[in-house]
Design a protein around this motif. Structure first.
Motif, PDB file in Angstrom:
ATOM      1  N   ALA A  17      -0.844  -8.752 -39.898  1.00 34.19           N
ATOM      2  CA  ALA A  17      -0.960  -8.045 -41.082  1.00 34.19           C
ATOM      3  C   ALA A  17      -1.818  -6.727 -40.736  1.00 34.19           C
ATOM      4  N   ASP A  18      -1.468  -5.777 -41.533  1.00 32.13           N
ATOM      5  CA  ASP A  18      -2.413  -4.521 -41.482  1.00 32.13           C
ATOM      6  C   ASP A  18      -4.126  -4.749 -41.662  1.00 32.13           C
ATOM      7  N   GLY A  24      -6.439   2.706 -48.274  1.00 28.11           N
ATOM      8  CA  GLY A  24      -7.371   2.687 -47.148  1.00 28.11           C
ATOM      9  C   GLY A  24      -8.448   1.849 -47.263  1.00 28.11           C
ATOM     10  N   ILE A  25      -8.407   0.547 -48.047  1.00 29.14           N
ATOM     11  CA  ILE A  25      -9.614  -0.196 -48.089  1.00 29.14           C
ATOM     12  C   ILE A  25      -9.491  -1.225 -46.981  1.00 29.14           C
ATOM     13  N   ILE A  26     -10.478  -1.501 -46.038  1.00 28.52           N
ATOM     14  CA  ILE A  26     -10.411  -2.331 -45.054  1.00 28.52           C
ATOM     15  C   ILE A  26     -10.624  -3.659 -45.484  1.00 28.52           C
ATOM     16  N   ASP A  29     -11.891 -10.028 -42.580  1.00 29.17           N
ATOM     17  CA  ASP A  29     -11.236 -11.222 -41.729  1.00 29.17           C
ATOM     18  C   ASP A  29     -11.199 -12.353 -43.043  1.00 29.17           C
ATOM     19  N   THR A  30     -12.381 -12.812 -43.716  1.00 27.93           N
ATOM     20  CA  THR A  30     -12.322 -13.933 -44.778  1.00 27.93           C
ATOM     21  C   THR A  30     -11.494 -13.809 -45.755  1.00 27.93           C
ATOM     22  N   ALA A  31     -11.102 -12.366 -46.003  1.00 24.67           N
ATOM     23  CA  ALA A  31     -10.095 -12.367 -47.170  1.00 24.67           C
ATOM     24  C   ALA A  31      -8.481 -12.244 -46.897  1.00 24.67           C
ATOM     25  N   LYS A  32      -8.329 -12.248 -45.555  1.00 24.08           N
ATOM     26  CA  LYS A  32      -7.124 -12.051 -45.123  1.00 24.08           C
ATOM     27  C   LYS A  32      -6.195 -13.226 -45.163  1.00 24.08           C
TER      28      LYS A  32
END
Length: 104
Positions: A17-18, A24-26, A29-32
């Protein structure tokens, strides 16, 4: 190494995923979440019907597919994380170059 799935199983490579939202919010990794979109790497010959004849699979190598969140079995082949799943676990094939996130 080559891998040939049996019966109606397919080998899928997840498409990551992007890193950012459309705003534009990055995303850390923990929230993906694990992506539910992938590319078919290998396809078995197909399942057998009641009469014993082989039914050809609907997906082919190179197709971009959507699958359920908990579908398939994760395996590591050649240093790459892949999924082995039954063709029935595939929800649909993405046609054209448009991504699922843009289509929704």
């Amino acid at each position: 190494m080559t891998f040939r799935p049996l019966q109606d199983r397919i080998l899928v490579r997840r498409i990551e995923a992007d890193e950012k939202t459309p705003g534009g919010i990055i995303i850390p990794d923990t929230a993906k979440e694990k992506p539910q979109e992938g590319e078919v790497v290998a396809v078995g010959p197909g399942a057998r019907d009641d009469s014993g004849s082989v039914m050809a699979p609907d997906v082919k190598v190179g197709d971009r597919v959507l699958f359920g969140k908990w579908s398939g079995t994760e395996v590591r082949l050649g240093g790459e994380d892949l999924l082995i799943m039954k063709e029935a676990d595939v929800l649909g094939v993405l046609e054209g170059s448009q991504r699922a996130s843009q289509a929704a």
